[in-house]
Design a protein around this motif. Sequence first.
Motif, PDB file in Angstrom:
ATOM      1  N   PHE A 276       0.833  -1.200   0.000  1.00  0.00           N
ATOM      2  CA  PHE A 276       0.000   0.000   0.000  1.00  0.00           C
ATOM      3  C   PHE A 276       0.867   1.249   0.000  1.00  0.00           C
ATOM      4  O   PHE A 276       2.097   1.173   0.134  1.00  0.00           O
ATOM      5  CB  PHE A 276      -1.014   0.067   1.157  1.00  0.00           C
ATOM      6  N   GLN A 277       0.187   2.381  -0.191  1.00  0.00           N
ATOM      7  CA  GLN A 277       0.877   3.664  -0.290  1.00  0.00           C
ATOM      8  C   GLN A 277       0.149   4.697   0.570  1.00  0.00           C
ATOM      9  O   GLN A 277      -1.084   4.718   0.631  1.00  0.00           O
ATOM     10  CB  GLN A 277       0.891   4.136  -1.739  1.00  0.00           C
ATOM     11  N   TYR A 278       0.938   5.564   1.205  1.00  0.00           N
ATOM     12  CA  TYR A 278       0.382   6.609   2.051  1.00  0.00           C
ATOM     13  C   TYR A 278       0.891   7.980   1.630  1.00  0.00           C
ATOM     14  O   TYR A 278       2.072   8.147   1.313  1.00  0.00           O
ATOM     15  CB  TYR A 278       0.788   6.384   3.512  1.00  0.00           C
ATOM     16  N   TYR A 279      -0.001   8.940   1.595  1.00  0.00           N
ATOM     17  CA  TYR A 279       0.392  10.329   1.626  1.00  0.00           C
ATOM     18  C   TYR A 279      -0.724  11.131   2.267  1.00  0.00           C
ATOM     19  O   TYR A 279      -1.881  10.688   2.297  1.00  0.00           O
ATOM     20  CB  TYR A 279       0.794  10.876   0.252  1.00  0.00           C
ATOM     21  N   GLU A 280      -0.391  12.278   2.802  1.00  0.00           N
ATOM     22  CA  GLU A 280      -1.334  13.088   3.587  1.00  0.00           C
ATOM     23  C   GLU A 280      -2.020  12.239   4.649  1.00  0.00           C
ATOM     24  O   GLU A 280      -3.228  12.374   4.895  1.00  0.00           O
ATOM     25  CB  GLU A 280      -2.349  13.773   2.674  1.00  0.00           C
ATOM     26  N   GLU A 281      -1.249  11.332   5.242  1.00  0.00           N
ATOM     27  CA  GLU A 281      -1.677  10.524   6.388  1.00  0.00           C
ATOM     28  C   GLU A 281      -2.837   9.589   6.082  1.00  0.00           C
ATOM     29  O   GLU A 281      -3.511   9.120   7.016  1.00  0.00           O
ATOM     30  CB  GLU A 281      -2.029  11.433   7.575  1.00  0.00           C
ATOM     31  N   GLU A 282      -3.056   9.289   4.795  1.00  0.00           N
ATOM     32  CA  GLU A 282      -4.120   8.361   4.444  1.00  0.00           C
ATOM     33  C   GLU A 282      -3.607   7.296   3.476  1.00  0.00           C
ATOM     34  O   GLU A 282      -2.705   7.557   2.667  1.00  0.00           O
ATOM     35  CB  GLU A 282      -5.297   9.100   3.797  1.00  0.00           C
ATOM     36  N   GLU A 283      -4.198   6.116   3.556  1.00  0.00           N
ATOM     37  CA  GLU A 283      -3.908   5.066   2.590  1.00  0.00           C
ATOM     38  C   GLU A 283      -4.554   5.446   1.269  1.00  0.00           C
ATOM     39  O   GLU A 283      -5.764   5.648   1.190  1.00  0.00           O
ATOM     40  CB  GLU A 283      -4.457   3.721   3.073  1.00  0.00           C
ATOM     41  N   ARG A 284      -3.730   5.502   0.202  1.00  0.00           N
ATOM     42  CA  ARG A 284      -4.227   6.005  -1.082  1.00  0.00           C
ATOM     43  C   ARG A 284      -4.451   4.896  -2.097  1.00  0.00           C
ATOM     44  O   ARG A 284      -5.266   5.029  -2.987  1.00  0.00           O
ATOM     45  CB  ARG A 284      -3.229   7.017  -1.645  1.00  0.00           C
ATOM     46  N   GLN A 285      -3.681   3.839  -1.995  1.00  0.00           N
ATOM     47  CA  GLN A 285      -3.799   2.748  -2.939  1.00  0.00           C
ATOM     48  C   GLN A 285      -3.306   1.488  -2.242  1.00  0.00           C
ATOM     49  O   GLN A 285      -2.418   1.565  -1.388  1.00  0.00           O
ATOM     50  CB  GLN A 285      -2.943   3.028  -4.188  1.00  0.00           C
TER      51      GLN A 285
END
Lengths: 113, 113
Positions: free
Chosen positions: A47-56
Motif C-alpha cells: 500500500f501507499q500513504y500520503y497526507e496521512e491516508e492510505e491512497r492505494q
Amino acid sequence: DAGVTQSPTHLIKTRGQQVTLRCSPKSGHDTVSWYQQALGQGPQFIFQYYEEEERQRGNFPDRFSGHQFPNYSSELNVNALLLGDSALYLCASSDRFLNTEAFFGQGTRLTVV
Amino acid sequence: GQNIDQPTEMTATEGAIVQINCTYQTSGFNGLFWYQQHAGEAPTFLSYNVLDGLEEKGRFSSFLSRSKGYSYLLLKELQMKDSASYLCAVRVARGGATNKLIFGTGTLLAVQP
C-alpha cells in the motif's frame, strides 16, 4: 541528507503474533509505499500513504495495515502472522508531485517461525 | 491484469556487454524503471524511461518501446561487482497522483572472470 531509514533491520516473530515495522522517508518526500519481497521474487506492492491516508492498496489481506504520521514517517502493521509472511519488507519514499524515482530503504527482514 | 516478464538468470563475462530484456503488459503506464539489488540489500535506482528511446548513464543504458511493451537494460564493460539482481519495474498511475511500481521477478546476473 539521510536517505530512507527502516527499523528494525531484522526481526523474528512467532506465528500468530503481531509486528510493527517503521520507515522514515527521504528528506523532502511526502509519499511512502510499502513492498513485500519474498526470496527470489520481485517486490510486491502492499500500500501507499500520503497526507496521512492510505491512497492505494495491493492484493494483501486486511491483516496488513499501516499509518502515516504528520512528519511523513510510516508504520506497517501485520496481525496474526503466518509463516508465509516471512519476507523482506521494503519502504520506498517519493515526492508525489515530481515524476522521479522512488528511493528504497534497506528493508526489514521478517522471519516468522 | 498487470504482467512483467524478464529472464530469471543470466551469465556474462567480465569486460563484456550484457542486455537484460523486459516485456510488460500494464494499464496506466507512467514510466519504466530499472533497479539493481545486491543480495540482502535495498534496490538502488539505475535508470528511468518514460518516452521511447535510449537513455545512457555511464556504463548503463536503458531502452524503451511503449508500443511494443518492451525495455532492455544494457550493461557495458562488466565488472564483478555488477553481479546482482536487476529489477524491471513499471510505474502505473490510476487517476490522481498516486503511482505504484509493479516489479518483475528480477534477473539474477552472474559475472564470471
